[in-house]
Motif scaffolding. Structure first.
Motif, short mmCIF file in Angstrom:
data_model
loop_
_atom_site.label_atom_id
_atom_site.label_comp_id
_atom_site.label_asym_id
_atom_site.label_seq_id
_atom_site.Cartn_x
_atom_site.Cartn_y
_atom_site.Cartn_z
N LEU A 178 0.83 -1.20 0.00
CA LEU A 178 0.00 0.00 0.00
C LEU A 178 0.86 1.26 0.00
O LEU A 178 0.59 2.22 -0.73
N ALA A 179 1.91 1.25 0.81
CA ALA A 179 2.82 2.40 0.86
C ALA A 179 3.47 2.64 -0.50
O ALA A 179 3.61 3.79 -0.95
N THR A 180 3.86 1.55 -1.17
CA THR A 180 4.47 1.67 -2.49
C THR A 180 3.49 2.26 -3.51
O THR A 180 3.85 3.12 -4.31
N GLU A 181 2.24 1.78 -3.46
CA GLU A 181 1.22 2.30 -4.36
C GLU A 181 0.98 3.79 -4.14
O GLU A 181 0.92 4.57 -5.10
N LEU A 182 0.86 4.16 -2.86
CA LEU A 182 0.58 5.57 -2.55
C LEU A 182 1.75 6.46 -2.95
O LEU A 182 1.57 7.58 -3.44
N ALA A 183 2.97 5.96 -2.72
CA ALA A 183 4.16 6.75 -3.08
C ALA A 183 4.28 6.95 -4.59
O ALA A 183 4.86 7.94 -5.06
N SER A 184 3.72 5.99 -5.35
CA SER A 184 3.80 6.10 -6.81
C SER A 184 2.68 6.94 -7.39
O SER A 184 2.57 7.08 -8.61
N GLY A 185 1.81 7.48 -6.51
CA GLY A 185 0.76 8.38 -6.97
C GLY A 185 -0.59 7.74 -7.21
O GLY A 185 -1.45 8.35 -7.88
N ALA A 186 -0.82 6.52 -6.69
CA ALA A 186 -2.11 5.86 -6.88
C ALA A 186 -3.21 6.61 -6.12
O ALA A 186 -2.93 7.34 -5.16
N ASN A 187 -4.43 6.39 -6.54
CA ASN A 187 -5.57 7.02 -5.87
C ASN A 187 -5.66 6.50 -4.43
O ASN A 187 -5.73 5.29 -4.20
N SER B 46 -6.74 13.79 8.63
CA SER B 46 -6.94 14.83 9.65
C SER B 46 -5.70 15.68 9.89
O SER B 46 -5.80 16.87 10.17
N LEU B 47 -4.51 15.07 9.77
CA LEU B 47 -3.27 15.80 10.07
C LEU B 47 -2.50 16.18 8.82
O LEU B 47 -1.52 16.93 8.90
N GLY B 48 -2.89 15.62 7.69
CA GLY B 48 -2.18 15.93 6.46
C GLY B 48 -0.85 15.23 6.31
O GLY B 48 -0.03 15.61 5.47
N VAL B 49 -0.63 14.19 7.12
CA VAL B 49 0.61 13.41 7.02
C VAL B 49 0.52 12.49 5.80
O VAL B 49 -0.52 11.86 5.58
N PRO B 50 1.58 12.39 4.99
CA PRO B 50 1.54 11.49 3.83
C PRO B 50 1.19 10.06 4.25
O PRO B 50 1.83 9.49 5.14
N ALA B 51 0.19 9.50 3.59
CA ALA B 51 -0.26 8.15 3.96
C ALA B 51 0.82 7.10 3.74
O ALA B 51 0.90 6.12 4.48
N ALA B 52 1.67 7.31 2.74
CA ALA B 52 2.74 6.34 2.46
C ALA B 52 3.70 6.23 3.64
O ALA B 52 4.11 5.13 4.02
N GLU B 53 4.04 7.38 4.25
CA GLU B 53 4.94 7.35 5.41
C GLU B 53 4.29 6.64 6.59
O GLU B 53 4.94 5.86 7.30
N LEU B 54 3.00 6.90 6.80
CA LEU B 54 2.30 6.23 7.90
C LEU B 54 2.21 4.72 7.66
O LEU B 54 2.32 3.93 8.61
N CYS B 55 2.04 4.32 6.41
CA CYS B 55 1.99 2.89 6.09
C CYS B 55 3.34 2.23 6.37
O CYS B 55 3.39 1.10 6.88
N HIS B 56 4.43 2.91 6.04
CA HIS B 56 5.75 2.36 6.35
C HIS B 56 5.95 2.22 7.86
O HIS B 56 6.52 1.23 8.34
#
Length: 207
Positions: free
Chosen positions: A71-80, A110-120
């Motif tokens: 999931l983190a990889t997908e989000l980092a690559s710009g997936a929806n 809510s905090l605007g933290v990149p989801a990819a970082e949170l997934c990692h």
């Protein structure tokens, strides 16, 4: 704990020895044999059930970690983001709480933290739990070995007695003193195995 099918299996396993002892030594021997065989079979089923539960938890953690990294990889690559999270939720292994993945989604929004970082971060936490679980199992392995020894010693004692030319089953199943020894031994053995099982379960749950 074994379910109703497991208990029926235990009763079925005890049937043949019970019939043999009925033919050889009578009703009291049959009842005691059934009790002993049922107790041993239920003990074995409890141990097997606990081992299966540990295996499922380990597999769920590995799967959750892989899904989170993907999931983190997908989000980092710009997936929806929404569709990527929906796909991850649909694959999430049941023993792992889905709230962990939902928390990543909520924090990201809510905090605007990149989801990819949170997934990692979540994947690292799950891997840390895997490592901790492996260390805990290694630490309590001697305790489980003690339980297996406790289960096997009476059987080894009976085999040794037969090797010395005596008939321990006749003594245990047909005499008052033997009956008392058998019942007391089963009770103490059951208490010891229950204590070991509950202790190892608590250690694993609170690691």
């Amino acid at each position: 704990m074994p379910n109703s099918k497991g208990i029926l299996l235990a009763l079925g396993v005890s049937g043949i020895p019970a019939v043999l002892t009925l033919a050889a030594w009578g009703w009291r021997a049959m009842v005691l044999t059934s009790l002993a065989m049922t107790a041993y079979t239920i003990g074995a089923l409890i141990a097997w059930s606990a081992a299966q539960r540990r295996r499922r938890c380990d597999e769920a953690r590995r799967s959750a970690s892989d899904i989170t990294v993907a999931l983190a990889t997908e989000l980092a690559s710009g997936a929806n983001t929404k569709s990527a999270f929906a796909h991850a939720v649909s694959q999430w292994p049941p023993p792992q709480p889905i709230t962990r993945l939902e928390s990543v989604w909520k924090l990201s929004h809510s905090l605007g933290v990149p989801a990819a970082e949170l997934c990692h971060l979540l994947a690292r936490q799950i891997r840390h739990e895997q490592d901790t679980g492996a260390k805990t199992r290694a630490a309590i392995a001697p305790l489980r070995a003690t339980g297996m020894l406790l289960l096997a010693l009476p059987l080894l004692g009976i085999a040794l007695a037969y090797g010395l030319g005596t008939n321990p089953l006749h003594f245990l199943l047909t005499t008052d003193v033997g009956n008392l020894n058998l019942l007391l031994g089963l009770l103490l053995q059951g208490v010891g195995l229950w204590w070991i099982h509950s202790l190892t379960h608590r250690l694993e749950e609170h690691r």
